[in-house]
Structures are given as structure tokens and as C-alpha cells.
Design a protein around this motif. Structure first.
Motif, short mmCIF file in Angstrom:
data_model
loop_
_atom_site.label_atom_id
_atom_site.label_comp_id
_atom_site.label_asym_id
_atom_site.label_seq_id
_atom_site.Cartn_x
_atom_site.Cartn_y
_atom_site.Cartn_z
N PRO A 1 0.81 -1.23 0.00
CA PRO A 1 0.00 0.00 0.00
C PRO A 1 0.84 1.28 0.00
O PRO A 1 0.39 2.32 -0.47
N ALA A 2 2.07 1.21 0.50
CA ALA A 2 2.94 2.38 0.49
C ALA A 2 3.38 2.73 -0.93
O ALA A 2 3.82 3.84 -1.19
N PHE A 3 3.25 1.79 -1.85
CA PHE A 3 3.54 2.06 -3.26
C PHE A 3 2.25 2.37 -4.03
O PHE A 3 2.20 3.34 -4.78
N THR A 4 1.23 1.56 -3.84
CA THR A 4 0.03 1.71 -4.65
C THR A 4 -0.77 2.97 -4.33
O THR A 4 -1.35 3.57 -5.24
N SER A 5 -0.79 3.38 -3.07
CA SER A 5 -1.58 4.57 -2.71
C SER A 5 -1.00 5.84 -3.34
O SER A 5 -1.75 6.58 -4.00
N PRO A 6 0.30 6.13 -3.19
CA PRO A 6 0.82 7.31 -3.88
C PRO A 6 0.76 7.17 -5.40
O PRO A 6 0.55 8.16 -6.10
N ALA A 7 0.92 5.95 -5.91
CA ALA A 7 0.85 5.73 -7.35
C ALA A 7 -0.55 6.10 -7.87
O ALA A 7 -0.68 6.75 -8.91
N PHE A 8 -1.59 5.70 -7.13
CA PHE A 8 -2.96 6.01 -7.53
C PHE A 8 -3.16 7.52 -7.64
O PHE A 8 -3.70 8.02 -8.63
N PHE A 9 -2.73 8.26 -6.61
CA PHE A 9 -2.91 9.71 -6.63
C PHE A 9 -2.03 10.37 -7.70
O PHE A 9 -2.42 11.38 -8.28
N GLY A 10 -0.87 9.81 -7.97
CA GLY A 10 -0.02 10.32 -9.04
C GLY A 10 -0.65 10.13 -10.40
O GLY A 10 -0.61 11.02 -11.26
N ILE A 11 -1.26 8.96 -10.61
CA ILE A 11 -1.95 8.69 -11.88
C ILE A 11 -3.15 9.63 -12.03
O ILE A 11 -3.39 10.17 -13.11
N LEU A 12 -3.86 9.84 -10.95
CA LEU A 12 -4.99 10.78 -10.96
C LEU A 12 -4.51 12.19 -11.33
O LEU A 12 -5.14 12.88 -12.14
N ALA A 13 -3.39 12.61 -10.77
CA ALA A 13 -2.84 13.94 -11.10
C ALA A 13 -2.43 14.02 -12.57
O ALA A 13 -2.65 15.04 -13.22
N ALA A 14 -1.84 12.93 -13.09
CA ALA A 14 -1.42 12.91 -14.50
C ALA A 14 -2.63 13.04 -15.43
O ALA A 14 -2.60 13.79 -16.41
N CYS A 15 -3.69 12.33 -15.11
CA CYS A 15 -4.92 12.42 -15.93
C CYS A 15 -5.55 13.80 -15.82
O CYS A 15 -6.02 14.36 -16.83
N THR A 16 -5.54 14.37 -14.63
CA THR A 16 -6.08 15.73 -14.44
C THR A 16 -5.27 16.74 -15.23
O THR A 16 -5.83 17.64 -15.87
N ASP A 17 -3.95 16.58 -15.20
CA ASP A 17 -3.06 17.48 -15.93
C ASP A 17 -3.39 17.50 -17.42
O ASP A 17 -3.52 18.57 -18.03
N GLU A 18 -3.54 16.35 -18.00
CA GLU A 18 -3.85 16.28 -19.43
C GLU A 18 -5.26 16.74 -19.74
O GLU A 18 -5.52 17.29 -20.81
N THR A 19 -6.18 16.55 -18.80
CA THR A 19 -7.54 17.05 -18.98
C THR A 19 -7.55 18.57 -19.01
O THR A 19 -8.24 19.19 -19.83
N ILE A 20 -6.77 19.19 -18.14
CA ILE A 20 -6.65 20.65 -18.14
C ILE A 20 -6.14 21.13 -19.50
O ILE A 20 -6.69 22.06 -20.09
N GLN A 21 -5.11 20.48 -20.01
CA GLN A 21 -4.52 20.89 -21.29
C GLN A 21 -5.51 20.77 -22.45
O GLN A 21 -5.43 21.53 -23.42
N TYR A 22 -6.42 19.84 -22.34
CA TYR A 22 -7.42 19.64 -23.40
C TYR A 22 -8.25 20.91 -23.62
O TYR A 22 -8.66 21.21 -24.74
N PHE A 23 -8.49 21.66 -22.55
CA PHE A 23 -9.37 22.83 -22.62
C PHE A 23 -8.62 24.16 -22.78
O PHE A 23 -9.24 25.21 -22.79
N VAL A 24 -7.29 24.11 -22.90
CA VAL A 24 -6.50 25.34 -23.00
C VAL A 24 -6.17 25.60 -24.48
O VAL A 24 -5.72 24.70 -25.18
N PRO A 25 -6.40 26.85 -24.93
CA PRO A 25 -6.10 27.18 -26.34
C PRO A 25 -4.63 26.93 -26.68
O PRO A 25 -3.73 27.27 -25.92
N GLY A 26 -4.41 26.30 -27.82
CA GLY A 26 -3.06 26.03 -28.29
C GLY A 26 -2.40 24.83 -27.63
O GLY A 26 -1.23 24.56 -27.87
N ARG A 27 -3.12 24.12 -26.80
CA ARG A 27 -2.58 22.93 -26.13
C ARG A 27 -3.42 21.74 -26.56
O ARG A 27 -4.54 21.86 -27.04
N ASP A 28 -2.85 20.55 -26.37
CA ASP A 28 -3.63 19.35 -26.63
C ASP A 28 -3.38 18.35 -25.52
O ASP A 28 -2.43 18.45 -24.77
#
Length: 155
Positions: free
Chosen positions: A85-112
């Protein structure tokens, strides 16, 4: 212990603000920053002519998320997580942050939004967590060696 948790949470929040703030920049601004950093590097280190702005951007993704992995891993250790769990718990939140990061870029002009960037981000998170685990392993091994070492007294 409470101060360490507060500090770690603050650093995680600052790291996420940096990541998401960079993602919220319009494409032209982000490209300008990457190109400027590349020019600075090429001026400081001879022989970097083949390095591209594309590579700088990918390294930035990886570096930001490596820091996030280190911080998340530390936070979960401070919360008492051990073993798998000391690996999977931070990994889960890191993956969530990575997906959020790319979702933000989807809505920004000039970014994909780019699946490759998500994978680069996730690899960064895993690298950060693994660096942390390796550090804990080395520290634990070193302290065990000190305990097992006979005292320096003479007979």
C-alpha cells in the motif's frame, strides 16, 4: 510528526500548483518558456545543439511528476503506510494527477491532451516513489549494519 505532514502536504500542493499552472498556460506561452529554457541550456552547455524544445517539454513533465512521486510516497509513509500500500496509494494519486493534468490541457487554447504525456507523467511518479523506497532501503540497511557491528572496545 505533525509538522512533517503539514510540510509534506504544503510541498505536494505547491508541486501540483506548478504542474497544473503550467498546463493552464496557453500553448504560445508554454512554447516560449520551453524555447527560452532551451536557449539558456544551449548557451550554458556546449554540444546541446541536437536537444529540442519537444525533449525539454517531456523532461519537464517527467521531472515535475518525479517530484510528485517522491512527495506522495513520503506523505503516505508519514501516514503509516508500509509494504505494497505504500507504493500503490501514492501511485494512484499520481496517476490521478497525470490524468487531471492532461484534462486541463485539453481545454487550453493552443494545447492538446496527449496519452504519451500521461505515460511520461506516470513513469515520473513511479520513478519518484522508487527513489524514495531505494533511499529507505539504503537507510534501513545502513542502520542494521551499525547495530550488527561489534563495539570498538579492546580485550
Amino acid at each position: 510528526m505533525k509538522r512533517k505532514r503539514i510540510l509534506c502536504c504544503t510541498l505536494i500542493a505547491l508541486n501540483l500548483a506548478l504542474i497544473f499552472g503550467n498546463s493552464a498556460m496557453p500553448g504560445s506561452t508554454s512554447t516560449g518558456i520551453s524555447d527560452g529554457f532551451l536557449s539558456l541550456l544551449q548557451g550554458a552547455i556546449p554540444g546541446l545543439g541536437s536537444v529540442t524544445s519537444f525533449l525539454i517539454r517531456k523532461l519537464a513533465h517527467f521531472s515535475e511528476f518525479t517530484c510528485l512521486g517522491l512527495l506522495l510516497g513520503r506523505m503516505f509513509r508519514l501516514l503509516g503506510f508500509r509494504g505494497f500500500p505504500a507504493f500503490t496509494s501514492p501511485a494512484f494519486f499520481g496517476i490521478l494527477a497525470a490524468c487531471t493534468d492532461e484534462t486541463i490541457q485539453y481545454f487550453v487554447p493552443g494545447r492538446d491532451s496527449n496519452l504519451i504525456d500521461v505515460w511520461i507523467d506516470v513513469c515520473g511518479v513511479f520513478t519518484g516513489i522508487l527513489f524514495l523506497f531505494f533511499g529507505y532501503f539504503c537507510i534501513g540497511r545502513r542502520s542494521k549494519q551499525k547495530k550488527d557491528k561489534p563495539s570498538g572496545g579492546t580485550l
